[in-house]
Design a protein around this motif. Structure first.
Motif, short mmCIF file in Angstrom:
data_model
loop_
_atom_site.label_atom_id
_atom_site.label_comp_id
_atom_site.label_asym_id
_atom_site.label_seq_id
_atom_site.Cartn_x
_atom_site.Cartn_y
_atom_site.Cartn_z
N PHE A 137 -6.20 -0.96 5.55
CA PHE A 137 -6.85 -2.06 4.86
C PHE A 137 -8.30 -1.70 4.57
CE2 PHE A 137 -9.47 -3.88 8.29
CZ PHE A 137 -8.90 -3.24 9.40
N TYR A 138 -8.91 -2.44 3.68
CA TYR A 138 -10.24 -2.09 3.20
C TYR A 138 -11.27 -3.17 3.48
CZ TYR A 138 -8.26 2.00 1.02
OH TYR A 138 -7.65 3.20 0.83
N GLY A 139 -10.99 -4.00 4.43
CA GLY A 139 -11.94 -5.03 4.83
C GLY A 139 -11.21 -6.25 5.32
N TYR A 140 -11.97 -7.18 5.89
CA TYR A 140 -11.39 -8.44 6.34
C TYR A 140 -12.42 -9.54 6.17
CZ TYR A 140 -14.20 -8.10 10.58
OH TYR A 140 -15.26 -8.04 11.46
N LEU A 141 -11.93 -10.75 5.98
CA LEU A 141 -12.78 -11.92 5.83
C LEU A 141 -12.28 -13.01 6.76
CD1 LEU A 141 -13.03 -11.94 1.96
CD2 LEU A 141 -15.00 -11.78 3.48
N VAL A 142 -13.22 -13.64 7.47
CA VAL A 142 -12.87 -14.71 8.39
C VAL A 142 -13.14 -16.05 7.72
CG1 VAL A 142 -13.32 -15.74 10.65
CG2 VAL A 142 -13.41 -13.26 10.37
N LYS A 143 -12.12 -16.91 7.69
CA LYS A 143 -12.27 -18.24 7.10
C LYS A 143 -13.14 -19.13 8.00
CE LYS A 143 -7.49 -17.88 5.45
NZ LYS A 143 -6.15 -18.50 5.53
N PRO A 144 -13.92 -20.07 7.43
CA PRO A 144 -14.15 -20.29 6.00
C PRO A 144 -14.99 -19.17 5.41
CG PRO A 144 -15.58 -21.71 7.28
CD PRO A 144 -14.67 -21.03 8.28
N ILE A 145 -14.78 -18.87 4.15
CA ILE A 145 -15.36 -17.69 3.52
C ILE A 145 -16.50 -18.09 2.59
CG2 ILE A 145 -14.87 -15.74 2.00
CD1 ILE A 145 -11.92 -16.03 2.98
N SER A 146 -17.67 -17.51 2.81
CA SER A 146 -18.80 -17.78 1.93
C SER A 146 -18.77 -16.81 0.75
CB SER A 146 -20.12 -17.61 2.69
OG SER A 146 -20.38 -16.25 2.97
N ALA A 157 -14.97 -2.95 -0.26
CA ALA A 157 -13.57 -2.57 -0.34
C ALA A 157 -13.31 -1.63 -1.52
CB ALA A 157 -12.69 -3.81 -0.45
N PHE A 158 -13.85 -2.00 -2.69
CA PHE A 158 -13.67 -1.14 -3.85
C PHE A 158 -14.36 0.20 -3.64
CE2 PHE A 158 -11.15 -3.53 -6.55
CZ PHE A 158 -11.59 -4.84 -6.69
N HIS A 159 -15.51 0.15 -2.97
CA HIS A 159 -16.24 1.39 -2.69
C HIS A 159 -15.43 2.28 -1.75
CE1 HIS A 159 -19.90 3.80 -2.60
NE2 HIS A 159 -19.68 3.97 -1.31
N TYR A 204 0.83 -1.21 0.00
CA TYR A 204 0.00 0.00 0.00
C TYR A 204 0.86 1.26 0.00
CZ TYR A 204 -3.90 3.10 0.68
OH TYR A 204 -4.83 4.07 0.48
N SER A 205 1.97 1.24 0.73
CA SER A 205 2.81 2.43 0.80
C SER A 205 3.44 2.78 -0.55
CB SER A 205 3.91 2.25 1.85
OG SER A 205 4.82 1.22 1.45
N LYS A 206 3.71 1.75 -1.36
CA LYS A 206 4.37 2.00 -2.65
C LYS A 206 3.42 2.08 -3.83
CE LYS A 206 8.89 0.06 -1.44
NZ LYS A 206 9.93 -0.96 -1.76
N PHE A 207 2.32 1.34 -3.74
CA PHE A 207 1.45 1.24 -4.91
C PHE A 207 0.01 1.67 -4.65
CE2 PHE A 207 4.80 -0.90 -7.05
CZ PHE A 207 5.40 -1.75 -6.12
N GLU A 208 -0.35 1.87 -3.38
CA GLU A 208 -1.71 2.28 -2.99
C GLU A 208 -2.78 1.37 -3.58
OE1 GLU A 208 -1.07 6.99 -1.99
OE2 GLU A 208 -2.46 6.42 -3.57
N ILE A 209 -2.51 0.07 -3.56
CA ILE A 209 -3.50 -0.91 -3.98
C ILE A 209 -4.27 -1.37 -2.75
CG2 ILE A 209 -3.79 -3.24 -4.92
CD1 ILE A 209 -1.42 -2.69 -6.73
N PRO A 210 -5.60 -1.40 -2.78
CA PRO A 210 -6.37 -1.77 -1.58
C PRO A 210 -6.11 -3.21 -1.16
CG PRO A 210 -7.80 -1.65 -3.52
CD PRO A 210 -6.48 -1.10 -3.93
N ILE A 211 -6.09 -3.40 0.16
CA ILE A 211 -5.84 -4.71 0.76
C ILE A 211 -7.08 -5.16 1.52
CG2 ILE A 211 -4.37 -6.03 2.33
CD1 ILE A 211 -2.77 -4.89 0.02
N VAL A 212 -7.47 -6.41 1.34
CA VAL A 212 -8.48 -7.05 2.19
C VAL A 212 -7.81 -8.23 2.87
CG1 VAL A 212 -10.61 -8.40 2.23
CG2 VAL A 212 -10.47 -6.35 0.82
N TYR A 213 -7.84 -8.23 4.22
CA TYR A 213 -7.18 -9.29 4.98
C TYR A 213 -8.02 -10.56 5.04
CZ TYR A 213 -3.51 -6.20 6.80
OH TYR A 213 -2.44 -5.36 6.92
N LEU A 214 -7.33 -11.69 5.06
CA LEU A 214 -7.95 -12.98 5.33
C LEU A 214 -7.40 -13.48 6.65
CD1 LEU A 214 -7.28 -14.63 1.84
CD2 LEU A 214 -9.36 -13.46 2.57
N THR A 215 -8.25 -13.99 7.51
CA THR A 215 -7.78 -14.47 8.81
C THR A 215 -8.59 -15.67 9.25
OG1 THR A 215 -7.35 -13.85 11.11
CG2 THR A 215 -9.29 -12.90 10.09
#
Length: 403
Positions: free
Chosen positions: A98-107, A118-120, A71-82
């Motif tokens: 970051f722009y969101g997170y998803l908890v596994k298992p992911i529907s 995230a895109f919004h 993000y610091s170099k390219f400013e591409i949005p990140i969504v975390y998986l955990t």
């Protein structure tokens, strides 16, 4: 042109599953990589629109370090998986952008909603970096509620969408405390909707700038319908479609939860496994439609025979399983007898104005702190089988087998 997403996940089974889900959501997958260095190289070479970043990945850099670098170099949005990240790791994640997170298992439902949000959010952040004049022109018409507060949590600006989300109850909050110093991240809050019902809004707060000074941007979206849909999908995943009882998956979860609770309280609980006697004969003689009527009729009797804290499931085919918390064997036998009596007095199957007898055979077992769930269910199933051998329409306990 479809947006392209880079997956950074070292579990290839999970990664492949997410790739399929991403395609279903209408996006393209740029690539799948398993470590931070490969992720950075992929961003340099291919410049995806978003990165799905597992917090724990292979290599010298974990997901959080990799996300900060990207993000610091390219400013591409990140969504975390955990999955089960420890508190220290989660706290580190909160201090990254970051722009969101998803908890596994992911529907697929959660994935689609998170990617859209995230895109919004990312687009909203880019707009905030433009001129203040452009910012005002756009956010005034934005469907997302936007609140700007200073470092003390005092409201500097709200857009019209906030009025819609809070049902016109925020007209005079400019210049007043919205909250104390707001921590960045995503929070759910209750809202009163126009129909008077209590809904759910998702509130996302990030650091920003207002009139040349440090500020905090809070974006609010009414997510009531999405959350209701998620709850509906969860309900469907643990419910038998014919009887509307729990299915095997849902009951196993209930039993595991009750076992943990029972072990802490040192209270036993009882399971009753019951099977329709000669159900194949019913299907062969009267047809599968009549068989379904029998299954649904017995389900209703089971529900009328148990307490609110008890649970009933269609265990499979013509088998049903009851979970009776804080109940010993004697209590289980009483419930089984109650069900038998209700069956005797209920016309579940009537053909040509003639009541066709429908009976159940029961296996009953009580679990305590030392019991193993799978072994206990197997013993209860053996007790049920013994009841069938004994002539059906009877109740056999685990203790009876040892006599």
């Amino acid at each position: 042109m479809k947006k392209r997403i880079l997956i950074v996940e070292d579990d290839l089974l999970i990664a492949e599953s997410m790739r399929d889900a991403i395609y279903e959501c209408g996006y393209d997958v740029a690539n799948i990589v398993t470590n931070g260095l490969d992720a950075i190289n992929e961003v340099v070479e291919d410049c995806p629109d978003l990165v799905l970043m597992d917090i724990r990945i292979q290599g010298t850099m974990d997901g959080i370090e990799t996300a900060k670098e990207i993000y610091s170099k390219f400013e591409i949005p990140i969504v975390y998986l955990t999955a089960n990240a420890d508190s220290d790791t989660l706290n580190r994640a909160k201090h990254s952008i970051f722009y969101g997170y998803l908890v596994k298992p992911i529907s697929e439902v959660n994935l689609n909603a998170t990617l859209q949000l995230a895109f919004h959010k990312y687009e909203a952040d880019k707009l905030l970096k433009a001129s203040q004049e452009s910012f005002h022109n756009i956010v005034e018409k934005n469907a997302t509620g936007i609140i700007i507060t200073d470092t003390d949590g005092v409201v500097q600006y709200i857009n019209p969408a906030v009025e819609q989300i809070f049902n016109g109850k925020t007209k005079s909050i400019i210049g007043k405390q919205f909250s104390s110093i707001i921590s960045t991240g995503i929070t759910d809050i209750d809202i009163t909707r126009k129909d008077g019902e209590i809904g759910i809004a998702e509130m996302y707060t990030t650091e920003s700038e207002w009139e040349g000074k440090f500020a905090q941007l809070t974006m609010i979206n009414d997510v009531t319908e999405r959350r209701n849909k998620e709850r509906e999908l969860i309900h469907l995943s643990v419910t038998d479609h014919l009887t509307n009882l729990l299915n095997r998956r849902g009951m196993i979860k209930k039993i595991e939860d009750e076992k943990r609770r029972s072990d802490r309280a040192v209270n036993p609980f009882t399971l009753i496994l019951c099977d329709i006697d000669k159900f194949k004969t019913i299907n062969d003689t009267y047809g599968h439609i009549m068989g379904d009527i029998v299954l649904k009729g017995i389900s209703k009797i089971l529900l009328r025979s148990i307490r609110k804290i008890d649970s009933a499931a269609r265990w499979g085919g013509d088998e049903f399983l009851l979970l009776l918390p804080e109940t010993d064997q004697k209590g289980g036998l009483i419930v089984a007898e109650k069900i038998k009596n209700m069956l005797d007095n209920t016309s579940i199957l009537v053909v040509n104005n003639v009541k066709i007898p429908v009976t159940l055979t029961f296996g009953v077992g009580t679990l305590n702190k030392n019991s193993n769930i799978n072994e206990s269910i197997s013993k209860i199933d053996n007790a049920l089988y013994q009841g069938k051998t004994n002539g059906r329409n009877c109740t056999v306990t685990i203790n009876d087998l040892s006599k």
